[in-house]
Motif scaffolding. Sequence first.
Motif, PDB file in Angstrom:
ATOM      1  N   UNK A 290       0.856  -1.183   0.000  1.00 53.43           N
ATOM      2  CA  UNK A 290       0.000   0.000   0.000  1.00 53.43           C
ATOM      3  C   UNK A 290       0.895   1.236   0.000  1.00 53.43           C
ATOM      4  N   UNK A 291       0.432   2.287  -0.647  1.00 55.55           N
ATOM      5  CA  UNK A 291       1.181   3.542  -0.723  1.00 55.55           C
ATOM      6  C   UNK A 291       0.222   4.687  -0.424  1.00 55.55           C
ATOM      7  N   UNK A 292       0.537   5.479   0.592  1.00 55.88           N
ATOM      8  CA  UNK A 292      -0.316   6.593   0.988  1.00 55.88           C
ATOM      9  C   UNK A 292       0.485   7.888   0.916  1.00 55.88           C
ATOM     10  N   UNK A 293      -0.087   8.871   0.224  1.00 54.81           N
ATOM     11  CA  UNK A 293       0.502  10.206   0.178  1.00 54.81           C
ATOM     12  C   UNK A 293      -0.282  11.115   1.124  1.00 54.81           C
ATOM     13  N   UNK A 294       0.445  11.822   1.992  1.00 59.62           N
ATOM     14  CA  UNK A 294      -0.148  12.843   2.845  1.00 59.62           C
ATOM     15  C   UNK A 294       0.274  14.192   2.281  1.00 59.62           C
TER      16      UNK A 294
ATOM     17  N   UNK B  54     -10.422  15.017  -7.053  1.00 55.63           N
ATOM     18  CA  UNK B  54      -9.678  13.779  -6.838  1.00 55.63           C
ATOM     19  C   UNK B  54      -9.810  12.787  -7.990  1.00 55.63           C
ATOM     20  N   UNK B  55     -10.776  12.985  -8.867  1.00 59.45           N
ATOM     21  CA  UNK B  55     -11.044  11.991  -9.915  1.00 59.45           C
ATOM     22  C   UNK B  55      -9.820  11.661 -10.770  1.00 59.45           C
ATOM     23  N   UNK B  56      -9.035  12.654 -11.229  1.00 65.08           N
ATOM     24  CA  UNK B  56      -7.834  12.299 -12.018  1.00 65.08           C
ATOM     25  C   UNK B  56      -6.843  11.453 -11.224  1.00 65.08           C
ATOM     26  N   UNK B  57      -6.775  11.680  -9.910  1.00 67.10           N
ATOM     27  CA  UNK B  57      -5.873  10.891  -9.073  1.00 67.10           C
ATOM     28  C   UNK B  57      -6.396   9.461  -8.936  1.00 67.10           C
ATOM     29  N   UNK B  58      -7.717   9.308  -8.790  1.00 67.37           N
ATOM     30  CA  UNK B  58      -8.293   7.964  -8.697  1.00 67.37           C
ATOM     31  C   UNK B  58      -8.021   7.167  -9.973  1.00 67.37           C
ATOM     32  N   UNK B  59      -8.141   7.815 -11.112  1.00 66.65           N
ATOM     33  CA  UNK B  59      -7.866   7.138 -12.385  1.00 66.65           C
ATOM     34  C   UNK B  59      -6.413   6.678 -12.441  1.00 66.65           C
TER      35      UNK B  59
ATOM     36  N   UNK C 158      -3.366   5.716  -2.210  1.00 68.22           N
ATOM     37  CA  UNK C 158      -4.332   6.718  -1.775  1.00 68.22           C
ATOM     38  C   UNK C 158      -3.625   8.044  -1.533  1.00 68.22           C
ATOM     39  N   UNK C 159      -4.413   9.119  -1.562  1.00 69.61           N
ATOM     40  CA  UNK C 159      -3.882  10.431  -1.201  1.00 69.61           C
ATOM     41  C   UNK C 159      -4.845  11.073  -0.214  1.00 69.61           C
ATOM     42  N   UNK C 160      -4.295  11.633   0.869  1.00 69.13           N
ATOM     43  CA  UNK C 160      -5.082  12.316   1.892  1.00 69.13           C
ATOM     44  C   UNK C 160      -4.532  13.726   2.095  1.00 69.13           C
ATOM     45  N   UNK C 161      -5.425  14.686   2.180  1.00 67.41           N
ATOM     46  CA  UNK C 161      -5.022  15.994   2.672  1.00 67.41           C
ATOM     47  C   UNK C 161      -4.844  15.890   4.182  1.00 67.41           C
ATOM     48  N   UNK C 162      -3.808  16.519   4.696  1.00 66.10           N
ATOM     49  CA  UNK C 162      -3.551  16.417   6.138  1.00 66.10           C
ATOM     50  C   UNK C 162      -4.718  16.980   6.945  1.00 66.10           C
ATOM     51  N   UNK C 163      -5.460  17.947   6.359  1.00 66.73           N
ATOM     52  CA  UNK C 163      -6.614  18.512   7.062  1.00 66.73           C
ATOM     53  C   UNK C 163      -7.691  17.466   7.326  1.00 66.73           C
ATOM     54  N   UNK C 164      -7.760  16.448   6.467  1.00 62.06           N
ATOM     55  CA  UNK C 164      -8.774  15.405   6.624  1.00 62.06           C
ATOM     56  C   UNK C 164      -8.350  14.297   7.580  1.00 62.06           C
ATOM     57  N   UNK C 165      -7.168  14.451   8.163  1.00 55.54           N
ATOM     58  CA  UNK C 165      -6.664  13.451   9.099  1.00 55.54           C
ATOM     59  C   UNK C 165      -6.493  14.012  10.508  1.00 55.54           C
TER      60      UNK C 165
END
Length: 214
Positions: free
Chosen positions: A100-104, A112-117, A131-138
């Motif tokens: 798994x690879x997660x970008x913060x 986010x749609x282009x990133x999901x593709x 996955x990619x998360x904005x730090x504000x959402x964590x």
Amino acid sequence: MSFLNKLTQSRKTIFEMMELRGFSYDKYKEYTSVELDIMLKNMNSKLNYETMPLDMICDHTDIDDKKCVIKYVLSRVRVSNLKNFIGDLIEYDMVKPNDDLIFIVKDKINNLEPFYSLFDAFLETNKIFIQVFSIDNLIRNITTHDLVPDMRIVSQQEKDDIQEKYDIDNMNNIAIILKSDPAAMFYGVKSGDLVEITRTSDTSGKYVTYRYCE
């Protein structure tokens, strides 16, 4: 809220996410805010495939040779840059199939749609879940909110049994859950997953429903 405060608070949420997904994070949990500040100041603002001070590599507790690589991106993130960066991580064996690879990321991503593709393409070709998360959402763990039901990704065997039990010939006949759903993101739901959702009702107690991620 300063970025350091966001960083400090979000680490706790990330650890809870790792625990829920079965990854070990013990070697990272004792860092203080002062230490995180020093690590932050030593971060390279440019994308770097090497492990940077804030980055984490968490091994799965039950699955051999599976890890979750968490990388912080402090610069502005674009799909084209991220595509090349992921390619570098694969080329230099920083991530491998089944990882798994997660970008913060520091900034909020509006679309986010282009990133999901992009991530779906890497999942299909390289077997790497990204996955990619904005730090504000964590800053807070959304799954602990009273209004968020319990969620679980069912195993392939359970999925097959449910299809047989309910005579489901096409998973698309099941109600859909989106990858962009905040709780689904936290649990790591990906395309093809079947999710069991347990809700509590004052009148009927607990009841279970299923959602399919396209």
